[in-house]
Design an enzyme around this catalytic site. Sequence first.
Site, PDB file in Angstrom:
ATOM      1  CB  THR A  73      -2.950  -3.552  -7.708  1.00  0.00           C
ATOM      2  OG1 THR A  73      -2.124  -4.401  -6.881  1.00  0.00           O
ATOM      3  CG2 THR A  73      -2.384  -2.149  -7.688  1.00  0.00           C
ATOM      4  CB  SER A  88       4.344  -0.580 -10.926  1.00  0.00           C
ATOM      5  OG  SER A  88       4.621   0.394 -11.900  1.00  0.00           O
ATOM      6  CB  SER A 122      11.810  -7.605  -8.150  1.00  0.00           C
ATOM      7  OG  SER A 122      11.913  -7.109  -9.470  1.00  0.00           O
ATOM      8  CE1 TYR A 166       8.110  -3.782  -7.286  1.00  0.00           C
ATOM      9  CE2 TYR A 166       9.716  -4.219  -9.017  1.00  0.00           C
ATOM     10  CZ  TYR A 166       8.715  -4.655  -8.177  1.00  0.00           C
ATOM     11  OH  TYR A 166       8.317  -5.969  -8.220  1.00  0.00           O
TER      12      TYR A 166
HETATM   13  N1  NAD Z   1       4.495  -9.664 -11.991  1.00  0.00           N
HETATM   14  C1  NAD Z   1       5.827  -9.709 -12.093  1.00  0.00           C
HETATM   15  O1  NAD Z   1       6.381  -9.878 -13.189  1.00  0.00           O
HETATM   16  C2  NAD Z   1       6.701  -9.576 -10.867  1.00  0.00           C
HETATM   17  C3  NAD Z   1       8.099  -9.535 -11.033  1.00  0.00           C
HETATM   18  C4  NAD Z   1       8.908  -9.406  -9.902  1.00  0.00           C
HETATM   19  C5  NAD Z   1       8.339  -9.377  -8.637  1.00  0.00           C
HETATM   20  N2  NAD Z   1       6.982  -9.392  -8.511  1.00  0.00           N
HETATM   21  C6  NAD Z   1       6.419  -9.333  -7.162  1.00  0.00           C
HETATM   22  O2  NAD Z   1       5.397 -10.314  -7.045  1.00  0.00           O
HETATM   23  C7  NAD Z   1       4.393  -9.858  -6.139  1.00  0.00           C
HETATM   24  C8  NAD Z   1       3.016 -10.007  -6.758  1.00  0.00           C
HETATM   25  O3  NAD Z   1       2.931  -9.175  -7.902  1.00  0.00           O
HETATM   26  P1  NAD Z   1       1.723  -9.263  -8.947  1.00  0.00           P
HETATM   27  O4  NAD Z   1       2.307  -9.130 -10.296  1.00  0.00           O
HETATM   28  O5  NAD Z   1       0.848 -10.418  -8.623  1.00  0.00           O
HETATM   29  O6  NAD Z   1       0.969  -7.892  -8.655  1.00  0.00           O
HETATM   30  P2  NAD Z   1      -0.520  -7.591  -8.163  1.00  0.00           P
HETATM   31  O7  NAD Z   1      -0.666  -6.106  -8.166  1.00  0.00           O
HETATM   32  O8  NAD Z   1      -1.503  -8.376  -8.955  1.00  0.00           O
HETATM   33  O9  NAD Z   1      -0.487  -8.150  -6.667  1.00  0.00           O
HETATM   34  C9  NAD Z   1      -0.090  -7.380  -5.549  1.00  0.00           C
HETATM   35  C10 NAD Z   1      -1.154  -7.557  -4.479  1.00  0.00           C
HETATM   36  O10 NAD Z   1      -0.740  -6.873  -3.306  1.00  0.00           O
HETATM   37  C11 NAD Z   1      -1.879  -6.203  -2.772  1.00  0.00           C
HETATM   38  N3  NAD Z   1      -1.425  -5.080  -1.938  1.00  0.00           N
HETATM   39  C12 NAD Z   1      -0.818  -3.925  -2.356  1.00  0.00           C
HETATM   40  N4  NAD Z   1      -0.560  -3.153  -1.291  1.00  0.00           N
HETATM   41  C13 NAD Z   1      -0.990  -3.833  -0.200  1.00  0.00           C
HETATM   42  C14 NAD Z   1      -1.005  -3.540   1.195  1.00  0.00           C
HETATM   43  N5  NAD Z   1      -0.502  -2.379   1.687  1.00  0.00           N
HETATM   44  N6  NAD Z   1      -1.532  -4.458   2.050  1.00  0.00           N
HETATM   45  C15 NAD Z   1      -2.048  -5.621   1.573  1.00  0.00           C
HETATM   46  N7  NAD Z   1      -2.090  -5.942   0.279  1.00  0.00           N
HETATM   47  C16 NAD Z   1      -1.554  -5.058  -0.599  1.00  0.00           C
HETATM   48  C17 NAD Z   1      -2.649  -5.744  -3.993  1.00  0.00           C
HETATM   49  O11 NAD Z   1      -4.010  -5.428  -3.719  1.00  0.00           O
HETATM   50  C18 NAD Z   1      -2.497  -6.968  -4.901  1.00  0.00           C
HETATM   51  O12 NAD Z   1      -3.536  -7.913  -4.696  1.00  0.00           O
HETATM   52  C19 NAD Z   1       4.793  -8.435  -5.766  1.00  0.00           C
HETATM   53  O13 NAD Z   1       5.466  -8.476  -4.523  1.00  0.00           O
HETATM   54  C20 NAD Z   1       5.752  -8.014  -6.858  1.00  0.00           C
HETATM   55  O14 NAD Z   1       6.659  -7.040  -6.419  1.00  0.00           O
HETATM   56  C21 NAD Z   1       6.156  -9.484  -9.589  1.00  0.00           C
END
Ligand code: NAD
Length: 316
Positions: A37, A81, A120, A144
């Site tokens: 993603t 997600s 999260s 999730y």
């Molecule tokens: N955005 C939010 O509001 C939010 C809230 C709570 C927690 N988080 C956590 O923060 C982190 C980052 O989220 P984000 O919003 O930047 O999402 P994002 O989708 O932009 O980033 C996730 C990244 O992980 C990479 N990825 C997915 N599967 C992978 C794998 N098997 N090996 C290597 N890379 C992989 C994707 O390519 C992507 O670059 C995540 O762990 C998410 O659970 C985000």
Amino acid sequence: MSNFLVTGGAGFIGSALVRGLLAKGASRVAVVDSLLTGYERNLDEVCGAIDFHRVDIRDYDALRKTMAGIDVVFHEAAIPSVPRSIAEPVPSHDVNINGTFNLLRAAKDAGVRRVIYAASSSAYGDTPVLPKVETMATAPKSPYAAQKLMGEYYMSVWASCFGLETVSLRYFNVFGPRQDPTSQYSGVLSLFISAILDRRTPTIFGDGETSRDFTYVEDVVGLNLRAAEAPASVSGKVFNAGNGGRITLNQAWDLLQKFEGVAIPPIYGPPRPGDVRDSQADTTAAVRELGHSPQVSFEAGLRATLDWYRSTRNRA
Ligand SMILES: NC(=O)c1ccc[n+]([C@@H]2O[C@H](COP(=O)([O-])OP(=O)(O)OC[C@H]3O[C@@H](n4cnc5c(N)ncnc54)[C@H](O)[C@@H]3O)[C@@H](O)[C@H]2O)c1
């Protein structure tokens, strides 16, 4: 500063963290990302200054190699997600739990000092008390949320059983530039901003009174940097990474209409399974133990994000 690795570093938050580390003078920043993603273009402006590894965190051998000489790992890689974890629970489980397990094994084996984990706020579920305090019981409502909570437990156990320093930061709805608005699983504010710039009607799931502690991405980056430098006494602990405020979806959409000087009433759809109703962080522990200091109000962050989306569209 030390040598760092950011998993998920081509994603929304991970790429902001990479830029934050470089701006702070990090000696070396490596990125691991499968590009599921995330996008390499998120790292365009820093690509000459980092080591990018297109590696899946489930591949132990490849991951272990990327950690040679690394002091601190920021673990952002995940399938992030709630609705996607319900639609596709198997890959979601595999990346978020097995991938995190692998990450910890590789970090320990490679002699990494500390892992900071993107946990999260979904772990709290619909527990009725607001704001959410880290000492409250958790009640995950989706695969999730359960997966991210399992990651926290593994972080704590790796600290107590294997001597790896770990810190879990429970992010509360992070928003800002580079959040991907193109998927049905995208964060709500990125979808709202796309809609307002296109003058499209957004669909709000539920009555719009669902509330969130929207936290600007630079404040989350700041907290991660502080967690990397905090004394070893924080190891094994979990901290809220929120702003401390609470905004409803109706308020967020109203503000965007005001910024743009338009009136576009939203469509309301059924609430989505797995979504929590209200969310707000108690930031006391993060302030006290990590020096958390959120700088960006919701309104200022939303305006900056809107401006960023508009400028990138104009360039395209
Ligand atoms: N955005 C939010 O509001 C939010 C809230 C709570 C927690 N988080 C956590 O923060 C982190 C980052 O989220 P984000 O919003 O930047 O999402 P994002 O989708 O932009 O980033 C996730 C990244 O992980 C990479 N990825 C997915 N599967 C992978 C794998 N098997 N090996 C290597 N890379 C992989 C994707 O390519 C992507 O670059 C995540 O762990 C998410 O659970 C985000």
